[in-house]
Design a protein around this motif. Structure first.
Motif, short mmCIF file in Angstrom:
data_model
loop_
_atom_site.label_atom_id
_atom_site.label_comp_id
_atom_site.label_asym_id
_atom_site.label_seq_id
_atom_site.Cartn_x
_atom_site.Cartn_y
_atom_site.Cartn_z
N MET A 1 0.84 -1.20 0.00
CA MET A 1 0.00 0.00 0.00
C MET A 1 0.87 1.24 0.00
N LYS A 2 0.49 2.20 -0.82
CA LYS A 2 1.21 3.47 -0.88
C LYS A 2 0.32 4.57 -0.31
N LEU A 3 0.87 5.31 0.64
CA LEU A 3 0.18 6.42 1.29
C LEU A 3 0.95 7.70 1.05
N ILE A 4 0.24 8.77 0.70
CA ILE A 4 0.83 10.10 0.61
C ILE A 4 0.03 11.04 1.50
N CYS A 5 0.75 11.84 2.26
CA CYS A 5 0.14 12.84 3.14
C CYS A 5 0.75 14.20 2.80
N LEU A 6 -0.11 15.24 2.70
CA LEU A 6 0.37 16.54 2.27
C LEU A 6 -0.57 17.65 2.72
N ASN A 7 -0.01 18.77 3.17
CA ASN A 7 -0.75 20.01 3.26
C ASN A 7 -0.75 20.63 1.87
N ALA A 8 -1.93 20.73 1.24
CA ALA A 8 -2.02 21.13 -0.16
C ALA A 8 -1.97 22.63 -0.38
N TRP A 9 -1.83 23.42 0.70
CA TRP A 9 -1.64 24.88 0.59
C TRP A 9 -2.85 25.53 -0.09
N GLY A 10 -4.02 24.98 0.13
CA GLY A 10 -5.21 25.53 -0.49
C GLY A 10 -5.22 25.44 -2.00
N GLY A 11 -4.35 24.58 -2.57
CA GLY A 11 -4.29 24.45 -4.02
C GLY A 11 -3.62 25.60 -4.72
N LYS A 12 -2.73 26.31 -4.04
CA LYS A 12 -2.06 27.45 -4.67
C LYS A 12 -1.25 27.01 -5.88
N LEU A 13 -0.68 25.80 -5.83
CA LEU A 13 0.04 25.22 -6.97
C LEU A 13 -0.79 24.07 -7.54
N ALA A 14 -2.04 24.37 -7.84
CA ALA A 14 -3.02 23.33 -8.15
C ALA A 14 -2.60 22.47 -9.34
N ASP A 15 -2.09 23.08 -10.40
CA ASP A 15 -1.74 22.29 -11.59
C ASP A 15 -0.66 21.26 -11.26
N ALA A 16 0.38 21.70 -10.55
CA ALA A 16 1.45 20.78 -10.17
C ALA A 16 0.94 19.71 -9.21
N LEU A 17 0.07 20.10 -8.28
CA LEU A 17 -0.51 19.15 -7.34
C LEU A 17 -1.29 18.07 -8.06
N LEU A 18 -2.14 18.47 -8.99
CA LEU A 18 -2.98 17.50 -9.70
C LEU A 18 -2.13 16.58 -10.57
N ASP A 19 -1.12 17.13 -11.23
CA ASP A 19 -0.24 16.28 -12.04
C ASP A 19 0.48 15.26 -11.17
N TYR A 20 0.90 15.68 -9.98
CA TYR A 20 1.63 14.78 -9.09
C TYR A 20 0.75 13.64 -8.60
N VAL A 21 -0.44 13.94 -8.13
CA VAL A 21 -1.28 12.87 -7.58
C VAL A 21 -1.75 11.92 -8.68
N LYS A 22 -1.96 12.44 -9.88
CA LYS A 22 -2.33 11.56 -10.98
C LYS A 22 -1.18 10.61 -11.33
N ALA A 23 0.04 11.13 -11.33
CA ALA A 23 1.19 10.31 -11.66
C ALA A 23 1.49 9.28 -10.57
N GLU A 24 1.36 9.68 -9.30
CA GLU A 24 1.67 8.78 -8.19
C GLU A 24 0.53 7.80 -7.91
N ALA A 25 -0.71 8.25 -8.10
CA ALA A 25 -1.90 7.42 -7.86
C ALA A 25 -1.77 6.61 -6.57
N PRO A 26 -1.62 7.28 -5.42
CA PRO A 26 -1.46 6.53 -4.16
C PRO A 26 -2.73 5.76 -3.82
N ASP A 27 -2.56 4.70 -3.05
CA ASP A 27 -3.72 3.94 -2.59
C ASP A 27 -4.54 4.78 -1.63
N VAL A 28 -3.86 5.53 -0.75
CA VAL A 28 -4.53 6.43 0.19
C VAL A 28 -3.83 7.78 0.12
#
Length: 266
Positions: A1-28
């Motif tokens: 199982m892969k877990l990622i935990c992050l303070n997303a900063w209110g999505g200030k870097l939303a494009d980079a955030l979305l690209d990262y989670v799509k690429a990593e596709a963590p289980d949780v």
């Protein structure tokens, strides 16, 4: 199982955030500082706090749901305040989000406030309400159940020192984890705690049987270059059975927030 935990900063870097989670596709995926503005379909609105006016990602939760269509999504607001569409006020919620891949059965959940209670009439004065959310999942690969609880610790304008409020917050967080887990479960507690490594918060969790992985792993901090203030620690990952962890990292690249993602594998 892969877990990622992050303070997303209110999505200030939303494009980079979305690209990262799509690429990593963590289980949780456990996220703090998530916006949810169901009254508007706009990507950005304006946050105003006294004389401060900042562009704000208005619908980070919506965008994450689109980015992770194979995950069950849970959103838990700590407060509802206002964002602004020019001169029009738009009610917007701010809180935690948890995403669980649909291959993992969700056996239980807990949610509760660790500081104050839900504010429906504005974000409130600092320190603002804070909550925690936990999920208990079954990992069929290892044949193990895992209880994962995360929180966004209160922010005190005076600093990250120990306070009675932070002590009470840590004890409430530990009780939520205790309520979620069953004997034999791997237990994980994580999040942006807003405290220093030598804090009473981490000592309370250590006394509860948890080992903290950021500081014991020798990492230099959990803040990206976007954070310009002193102090490089805010985010922590704790486990009660460290021998079951196969990998743990603080991710410094790419930068998707002013915090760094914490990545754990079991």
């Amino acid at each position: 199982m892969k877990l990622i935990c992050l303070n997303a900063w209110g999505g200030k870097l939303a494009d980079a955030l979305l690209d990262y989670v799509k690429a990593e596709a963590p289980d949780v995926l456990c996220l703090q500082e998530i916006t949810h503005t169901p009254a508007s379909d706009k990507d950005r609105l304006t946050y105003r706090d006294g004389p401060h006016s900042l562009p704000q990602s208005a619908n980070v939760f919506r965008d994450l749901c689109h980015a992770l269509p194979d995950h069950a999504a849970f959103f838990h607001p700590a407060a509802q305040g206002e964002l602004w569409d020019h001169t029009a006020a738009v009610p917007s919620q701010f809180g935690l989000a948890t995403f669980v891949h649909r291959s993992l059965p969700v056996l239980g959940q807990v949610h509760g406030f660790v500081h104050k209670c839900y504010s429906a009439d504005g974000y409130g004065d600092h320190p603002r309400p804070r909550n925690a959310h936990g999920v208990r999942v079954r990992d069929d690969v290892t044949g193990r159940s895992i209880g994962i609880t995360h929180m966004h610790g209160l922010r005190d304008p005076k600093g990250k020192m120990d306070t009675p409020e932070r002590t009470a917050q840590a004890r409430r967080l530990l009780r939520l984890s205790d309520k979620l887990a069953r004997p034999g479960d791997l237990r994980i507690i994580c999040g942006d705690f807003n405290v220093e490594p030598d804090s009473e918060t981490l000592q309370i969790l250590a006394d509860g049987g948890f080992r903290e992985l950021v500081t014991t792993g020798g990492f230099a901090g959990t803040r990206s270059s976007h954070y310009q203030k002193p102090g490089r620690f805010a985010d922590y990952m704790l486990v009660d059975q460290p021998e079951l962890i196969t990998d743990f990292r603080v991710i410094y690249d790419p930068e998707i927030s002013d915090h760094c993602p914490l990545l754990l594998r079991t």
